[in-house]
Design an enzyme around this catalytic site. Sequence first.
Site, PDB file in Angstrom:
ATOM      1  N   CYS A 119      -8.156  50.542  -4.925  1.00 47.46           N
ATOM      2  CA  CYS A 119      -7.540  51.399  -3.896  1.00 47.46           C
ATOM      3  C   CYS A 119      -8.461  52.529  -3.426  1.00 47.46           C
ATOM      4  O   CYS A 119      -8.202  53.144  -2.386  1.00 47.46           O
ATOM      5  CB  CYS A 119      -6.223  51.966  -4.395  1.00 47.46           C
ATOM      6  SG  CYS A 119      -5.060  50.680  -4.856  1.00 47.46           S
ATOM      7  N   HIS A 252      -4.581  58.065   0.036  1.00 46.05           N
ATOM      8  CA  HIS A 252      -4.199  56.686  -0.299  1.00 46.05           C
ATOM      9  C   HIS A 252      -2.677  56.637  -0.364  1.00 46.05           C
ATOM     10  O   HIS A 252      -2.038  57.530  -0.933  1.00 46.05           O
ATOM     11  CB  HIS A 252      -4.827  56.299  -1.633  1.00 46.05           C
ATOM     12  CG  HIS A 252      -4.315  54.999  -2.168  1.00 46.05           C
ATOM     13  ND1 HIS A 252      -4.238  53.860  -1.391  1.00 46.05           N
ATOM     14  CD2 HIS A 252      -3.830  54.657  -3.395  1.00 46.05           C
ATOM     15  CE1 HIS A 252      -3.736  52.874  -2.118  1.00 46.05           C
ATOM     16  NE2 HIS A 252      -3.477  53.327  -3.331  1.00 46.05           N
ATOM     17  N   ASN A 282       1.863  49.939  -0.384  1.00 47.00           N
ATOM     18  CA  ASN A 282       0.505  50.200  -0.854  1.00 47.00           C
ATOM     19  C   ASN A 282      -0.381  49.026  -0.443  1.00 47.00           C
ATOM     20  O   ASN A 282      -0.230  47.926  -0.971  1.00 47.00           O
ATOM     21  CB  ASN A 282       0.543  50.370  -2.381  1.00 47.00           C
ATOM     22  CG  ASN A 282      -0.826  50.681  -2.968  1.00 47.00           C
ATOM     23  OD1 ASN A 282      -1.851  50.535  -2.299  1.00 47.00           O
ATOM     24  ND2 ASN A 282      -0.846  51.088  -4.231  1.00 47.00           N
TER      25      ASN A 282
HETATM   26  O1  UT7 Z   1      -2.880  52.443  -5.901  1.00 45.24           O
HETATM   27  C1  UT7 Z   1      -2.537  52.964  -7.159  1.00 45.24           C
HETATM   28  C2  UT7 Z   1      -1.526  52.031  -7.639  1.00 45.24           C
HETATM   29  N1  UT7 Z   1      -0.312  52.380  -8.186  1.00 45.24           N
HETATM   30  C3  UT7 Z   1       0.404  53.507  -8.173  1.00 45.24           C
HETATM   31  O2  UT7 Z   1       0.059  54.524  -7.665  1.00 45.24           O
HETATM   32  C4  UT7 Z   1       1.699  53.430  -8.856  1.00 45.24           C
HETATM   33  C5  UT7 Z   1       1.956  54.599  -9.757  1.00 45.24           C
HETATM   34  N2  UT7 Z   1       3.243  54.476 -10.455  1.00 45.24           N
HETATM   35  C6  UT7 Z   1       4.408  54.556  -9.797  1.00 45.24           C
HETATM   36  O3  UT7 Z   1       4.452  54.726  -8.584  1.00 45.24           O
HETATM   37  C7  UT7 Z   1       5.681  54.487 -10.601  1.00 45.24           C
HETATM   38  O4  UT7 Z   1       5.364  54.504 -11.966  1.00 45.24           O
HETATM   39  C8  UT7 Z   1       6.521  53.219 -10.291  1.00 45.24           C
HETATM   40  C9  UT7 Z   1       7.090  53.336  -8.893  1.00 45.24           C
HETATM   41  C10 UT7 Z   1       5.666  51.963 -10.400  1.00 45.24           C
HETATM   42  C11 UT7 Z   1       7.670  53.109 -11.269  1.00 45.24           C
HETATM   43  O5  UT7 Z   1       8.461  54.283 -11.237  1.00 45.24           O
HETATM   44  P1  UT7 Z   1       8.948  54.955 -12.604  1.00 45.24           P
HETATM   45  O6  UT7 Z   1       9.764  56.102 -12.198  1.00 45.24           O
HETATM   46  O7  UT7 Z   1       7.727  55.194 -13.438  1.00 45.24           O
HETATM   47  O8  UT7 Z   1       9.881  53.840 -13.208  1.00 45.24           O
HETATM   48  P2  UT7 Z   1       9.761  53.083 -14.617  1.00 45.24           P
HETATM   49  O9  UT7 Z   1       8.641  52.110 -14.596  1.00 45.24           O
HETATM   50  O10 UT7 Z   1       9.822  54.085 -15.704  1.00 45.24           O
HETATM   51  O11 UT7 Z   1      11.130  52.283 -14.635  1.00 45.24           O
HETATM   52  C12 UT7 Z   1      12.383  52.948 -14.667  1.00 45.24           C
HETATM   53  C13 UT7 Z   1      13.486  51.927 -14.635  1.00 45.24           C
HETATM   54  C14 UT7 Z   1      13.333  50.826 -15.677  1.00 45.24           C
HETATM   55  O12 UT7 Z   1      14.626  50.480 -16.114  1.00 45.24           O
HETATM   56  P3  UT7 Z   1      15.197  51.027 -17.532  1.00 45.24           P
HETATM   57  O13 UT7 Z   1      14.225  50.523 -18.550  1.00 45.24           O
HETATM   58  O14 UT7 Z   1      15.189  52.524 -17.390  1.00 45.24           O
HETATM   59  O15 UT7 Z   1      16.540  50.426 -17.598  1.00 45.24           O
HETATM   60  C15 UT7 Z   1      12.765  49.662 -14.899  1.00 45.24           C
HETATM   61  O16 UT7 Z   1      13.091  48.407 -15.469  1.00 45.24           O
HETATM   62  O17 UT7 Z   1      13.478  51.264 -13.371  1.00 45.24           O
HETATM   63  C16 UT7 Z   1      13.471  49.843 -13.579  1.00 45.24           C
HETATM   64  N3  UT7 Z   1      12.745  49.227 -12.459  1.00 45.24           N
HETATM   65  C17 UT7 Z   1      13.354  48.833 -11.331  1.00 45.24           C
HETATM   66  N4  UT7 Z   1      14.650  48.856 -10.951  1.00 45.24           N
HETATM   67  C18 UT7 Z   1      14.934  48.391  -9.709  1.00 45.24           C
HETATM   68  C19 UT7 Z   1      11.416  48.999 -12.352  1.00 45.24           C
HETATM   69  N5  UT7 Z   1      11.158  48.437 -11.157  1.00 45.24           N
HETATM   70  C20 UT7 Z   1      12.335  48.329 -10.504  1.00 45.24           C
HETATM   71  C21 UT7 Z   1      12.709  47.863  -9.235  1.00 45.24           C
HETATM   72  N6  UT7 Z   1      14.005  47.894  -8.879  1.00 45.24           N
HETATM   73  N7  UT7 Z   1      11.795  47.355  -8.356  1.00 45.24           N
END
Ligand code: UT7
Length: 325
Positions: A119, A252, A282
């Site tokens: 990225c 980005h 993204n």
């Molecule tokens: O170019 C650089 C690349 N990447 C980034 O910049 C990404 C950086 N990271 C992020 O943007 C965030 O970490 C994410 C958007 C990927 C995830 O957000 P989060 O607030 O860190 O969520 P999490 O991974 O802690 O997940 C929270 C909950 C989980 O459920 P439980 O375990 O709390 O029941 C996940 O299973 O959200 C659930 N979850 C979803 N629910 C609905 C994860 N993905 C999804 C989804 N829809 N798509």
Amino acid sequence: MRIFSRIAGTGSYLPPRRLTNVDLAVELAATGVHTSDDWIVERTGIRARHFAAPDVCSSDLGTEAARRALLAAGVLAKDIDLIIVATSTPDMVFPSTACILQNKLGANGCAAFDVQAVCSGFIYALTIADAMIKSGAATKALVIGAEVFSRILDFEDRGTCVLFGDGAGAVVLEASVTPGILSSVLHADGKHVGILCVPGQVSGGAILGDPLLKMDGQAVFKLAVGLLDGAARAALIKAGKVAADIDWLIPHQANIRIIQSTARKLKLSMDKVIVTVDQHGNTSAASIPLALDTGVRTGKVKPGQLLMLEGVGGGFTWGAVLLQL
Ligand code: UT7
């Protein structure tokens, strides 16, 4: 006389197939993967993304973006002497996507190569092109970010497949007696390879390992918010500027919360930030030039303004470019 490099024109291209979060959620639900518009908007700010048709490659998207940038710059393809394509989703293992794109564009003969910094790829590519122009190795460059990330997504992993999209952005960078690019900062830290990667490889005629994107979202999030304002500040210091001088922050586009955090740390109002993550998702190396071109074509970003471009991604890689448009 001192030679600088400056952007003479910008262009971008998105494949026509647009999926809103609801469209994607419906498609995923059919395969037993559950997500929602609410979750995606709240955690990322993304509302829609574009996916390329199966026979469309990064070079196709990049060629279209490059044509638009050439048109905006009033430059002919035959006058380009350097093409750099930033991509992590190349058409082939080799030759480079830049060579394939060069032929499609009809710019045959000029130097052409790819840059792989995920990225942050566009920031790396722009910095290399700037250095080549300043050294006299090139005079008119096309710097392109082009990706088909939909090809490397695991559509059974809802934590990643809702985040990314396809697209391309390009700039014509040319030699100039006035700046242009004022400063840039590049960094990488390979100890974080595992938190964002496509670990597979082609070996002995087969795919060895997993060819789909893996991400530890929280680790990436934490690193990104900790690194981006530092890179921006270093670029400002190098150029003798302060954050208040910035007309537009063009970051980005991965997650609105990361973008807001960087703006907050630089004490910039969100009115000074170009945001396209809501509409593009993204698009990795394509996201910054896509956002830049969107800013230019919507009339927000104007000639003479001071722009801070900054990116972060797999590697881990990060960096910033400060420029006067
Ligand atoms: O170019 C650089 C690349 N990447 C980034 O910049 C990404 C950086 N990271 C992020 O943007 C965030 O970490 C994410 C958007 C990927 C995830 O957000 P989060 O607030 O860190 O969520 P999490 O991974 O802690 O997940 C929270 C909950 C989980 O459920 P439980 O375990 O709390 O029941 C996940 O299973 O959200 C659930 N979850 C979803 N629910 C609905 C994860 N993905 C999804 C989804 N829809 N798509």
